[in-house]
Design a protein around this motif. Structure first.
Motif, PDB file in Angstrom:
ATOM      1  N   ALA A  49      -6.934  -3.195  -8.060  1.00  0.00           N
ATOM      2  CA  ALA A  49      -5.535  -3.537  -8.312  1.00  0.00           C
ATOM      3  C   ALA A  49      -4.913  -4.151  -7.057  1.00  0.00           C
ATOM      4  O   ALA A  49      -4.215  -5.168  -7.135  1.00  0.00           O
ATOM      5  CB  ALA A  49      -4.749  -2.303  -8.749  1.00  0.00           C
ATOM      6  N   ALA A  50      -5.184  -3.568  -5.908  1.00  0.00           N
ATOM      7  CA  ALA A  50      -4.642  -4.092  -4.651  1.00  0.00           C
ATOM      8  C   ALA A  50      -5.117  -5.518  -4.406  1.00  0.00           C
ATOM      9  O   ALA A  50      -4.340  -6.388  -3.999  1.00  0.00           O
ATOM     10  CB  ALA A  50      -5.042  -3.185  -3.485  1.00  0.00           C
TER      11      ALA A  50
ATOM     12  N   ALA B 235       2.273  -8.793  -1.789  1.00  0.00           N
ATOM     13  CA  ALA B 235       1.684  -8.055  -0.672  1.00  0.00           C
ATOM     14  C   ALA B 235       2.111  -6.594  -0.689  1.00  0.00           C
ATOM     15  O   ALA B 235       1.290  -5.701  -0.445  1.00  0.00           O
ATOM     16  CB  ALA B 235       2.074  -8.712   0.649  1.00  0.00           C
ATOM     17  N   GLU B 236       3.357  -6.342  -0.980  1.00  0.00           N
ATOM     18  CA  GLU B 236       3.848  -4.958  -0.953  1.00  0.00           C
ATOM     19  C   GLU B 236       3.194  -4.105  -2.029  1.00  0.00           C
ATOM     20  O   GLU B 236       2.797  -2.973  -1.773  1.00  0.00           O
ATOM     21  CB  GLU B 236       5.371  -4.912  -1.071  1.00  0.00           C
ATOM     22  N   LYS B 237       3.074  -4.632  -3.244  1.00  0.00           N
ATOM     23  CA  LYS B 237       2.404  -3.874  -4.307  1.00  0.00           C
ATOM     24  C   LYS B 237       0.937  -3.670  -3.962  1.00  0.00           C
ATOM     25  O   LYS B 237       0.359  -2.624  -4.272  1.00  0.00           O
ATOM     26  CB  LYS B 237       2.556  -4.576  -5.655  1.00  0.00           C
ATOM     27  N   ALA B 238       0.325  -4.660  -3.323  1.00  0.00           N
ATOM     28  CA  ALA B 238      -1.071  -4.532  -2.908  1.00  0.00           C
ATOM     29  C   ALA B 238      -1.221  -3.399  -1.898  1.00  0.00           C
ATOM     30  O   ALA B 238      -2.127  -2.564  -2.010  1.00  0.00           O
ATOM     31  CB  ALA B 238      -1.564  -5.851  -2.309  1.00  0.00           C
ATOM     32  N   ILE B 239      -0.332  -3.354  -0.938  1.00  0.00           N
ATOM     33  CA  ILE B 239      -0.385  -2.303   0.079  1.00  0.00           C
ATOM     34  C   ILE B 239      -0.177  -0.932  -0.553  1.00  0.00           C
ATOM     35  O   ILE B 239      -0.890   0.028  -0.242  1.00  0.00           O
ATOM     36  CB  ILE B 239       0.642  -2.584   1.199  1.00  0.00           C
ATOM     37  N   LEU B 240       0.770  -0.828  -1.479  1.00  0.00           N
ATOM     38  CA  LEU B 240       1.028   0.453  -2.140  1.00  0.00           C
ATOM     39  C   LEU B 240      -0.166   0.921  -2.970  1.00  0.00           C
ATOM     40  O   LEU B 240      -0.518   2.107  -2.957  1.00  0.00           O
ATOM     41  CB  LEU B 240       2.286   0.370  -3.001  1.00  0.00           C
TER      42      LEU B 240
ATOM     43  N   ASN C  84      -3.289   0.097  -2.457  1.00  0.00           N
ATOM     44  CA  ASN C  84      -4.327   0.472  -1.502  1.00  0.00           C
ATOM     45  C   ASN C  84      -4.038   1.845  -0.894  1.00  0.00           C
ATOM     46  O   ASN C  84      -4.950   2.639  -0.683  1.00  0.00           O
ATOM     47  CB  ASN C  84      -4.446  -0.579  -0.393  1.00  0.00           C
ATOM     48  N   GLU C  85      -2.775   2.132  -0.620  1.00  0.00           N
ATOM     49  CA  GLU C  85      -2.429   3.423  -0.032  1.00  0.00           C
ATOM     50  C   GLU C  85      -2.778   4.568  -0.976  1.00  0.00           C
ATOM     51  O   GLU C  85      -3.130   5.661  -0.527  1.00  0.00           O
ATOM     52  CB  GLU C  85      -0.951   3.463   0.357  1.00  0.00           C
ATOM     53  N   LYS C  86      -2.735   4.322  -2.280  1.00  0.00           N
ATOM     54  CA  LYS C  86      -3.151   5.349  -3.245  1.00  0.00           C
ATOM     55  C   LYS C  86      -4.646   5.626  -3.090  1.00  0.00           C
ATOM     56  O   LYS C  86      -5.082   6.779  -3.141  1.00  0.00           O
ATOM     57  CB  LYS C  86      -2.818   4.918  -4.669  1.00  0.00           C
ATOM     58  N   ALA C  87      -5.435   4.580  -2.896  1.00  0.00           N
ATOM     59  CA  ALA C  87      -6.871   4.761  -2.667  1.00  0.00           C
ATOM     60  C   ALA C  87      -7.102   5.504  -1.352  1.00  0.00           C
ATOM     61  O   ALA C  87      -7.944   6.408  -1.272  1.00  0.00           O
ATOM     62  CB  ALA C  87      -7.590   3.413  -2.655  1.00  0.00           C
ATOM     63  N   ARG C  88      -6.352   5.145  -0.327  1.00  0.00           N
ATOM     64  CA  ARG C  88      -6.507   5.792   0.991  1.00  0.00           C
ATOM     65  C   ARG C  88      -6.118   7.263   0.945  1.00  0.00           C
ATOM     66  O   ARG C  88      -6.698   8.076   1.656  1.00  0.00           O
ATOM     67  CB  ARG C  88      -5.678   5.059   2.045  1.00  0.00           C
ATOM     68  N   GLU C  89      -5.152   7.608   0.104  1.00  0.00           N
ATOM     69  CA  GLU C  89      -4.785   9.024  -0.038  1.00  0.00           C
ATOM     70  C   GLU C  89      -5.951   9.819  -0.625  1.00  0.00           C
ATOM     71  O   GLU C  89      -6.172  10.970  -0.240  1.00  0.00           O
ATOM     72  CB  GLU C  89      -3.562   9.184  -0.940  1.00  0.00           C
ATOM     73  N   LEU C  90      -6.662   9.224  -1.557  1.00  0.00           N
ATOM     74  CA  LEU C  90      -7.789   9.899  -2.201  1.00  0.00           C
ATOM     75  C   LEU C  90      -9.019   9.946  -1.295  1.00  0.00           C
ATOM     76  O   LEU C  90      -9.825  10.879  -1.378  1.00  0.00           O
ATOM     77  CB  LEU C  90      -8.151   9.210  -3.520  1.00  0.00           C
ATOM     78  N   ALA C  91      -9.183   8.934  -0.461  1.00  0.00           N
ATOM     79  CA  ALA C  91     -10.360   8.844   0.420  1.00  0.00           C
ATOM     80  C   ALA C  91      -9.924   8.282   1.776  1.00  0.00           C
ATOM     81  O   ALA C  91     -10.137   7.111   2.064  1.00  0.00           O
ATOM     82  CB  ALA C  91     -11.415   7.962  -0.214  1.00  0.00           C
TER      83      ALA C  91
END
Length: 172
Positions: free
Chosen positions: A74-75, A85-90, A92-99
């Motif tokens: 999605a990012a 860009a902002e939605k992409a970062i958000l 990605n941050e969901k993925a980073r929270e999980l891993a």
């Protein structure tokens, strides 16, 4: 089989959607159904709608690895195709929270921040990762990313130092 038939020889996208959605309802993590549905839905959707759909699936799946991949995809679509860009970062941050230490998620995050010219934030993340005592091979990759970040800001001496540290680590 009905989904494959409608999607293939008897091309009927509406019936194919219904068939594959039924499969996904019965087996929410079926990779073939998810992939075919993504393709079929993309025929009628904008990139923004497709990215939102993937992000929503990431929020509803019970499989950690699937959620991470859905958020990263999605990012990528938000960034490359939907121009957000902002939605992409958000996403990605969901993925980073999980891993938090997943290299793919981290690398994409740094790239997205760099493209959004949020250099200070990207550098802080890289330095925090370096301070976290990662494995030597990961340390070298982090210094390469830091070098790319400095280079994007025309900070050539800092980039050379970062690349030099990466080379030194690779020699060990």
């Amino acid at each position: 089989e009905l989904g494959r038939l409608y999607d293939g020889f008897a091309w009927d996208s509406e019936k194919a959607l219904v068939a594959w959605e039924a499969i996904l309802d019965a087996q929410p993590n079926d990779p073939e159904a998810a992939s075919v549905l993504e393709r079929l839905r993309s025929l009628d959707q904008t990139p923004m709608a497709m990215a939102e759909s993937l992000e929503n699936r990431g929020e509803t799946t019970d499989e950690l690895d699937d959620a991470i991949l859905l958020y990263l995809r999605a990012a990528q679509i938000y960034s490359d195709d939907a121009g957000s860009a902002e939605k992409a970062i958000l996403a990605n941050e969901k993925a980073r929270e999980l891993a938090p230490h997943d290299w793919s998620a981290l690398s994409q995050h740094i790239s997205l921040l760099k493209n959004a010219q949020r250099f200070e934030e990207a550098e802080t993340i890289l330095r925090n990762e370096l301070n976290g005592e990662p494995k030597v091979s990961m340390r070298a990759e982090l210094y390469v990313e830091l070098g790319h970040l400095h280079q994007a800001q025309d900070r050539h001496e800092a980039a050379v130092r970062a690349y030099g540290r990466a080379l030194h680590l690779n020699e060990e």
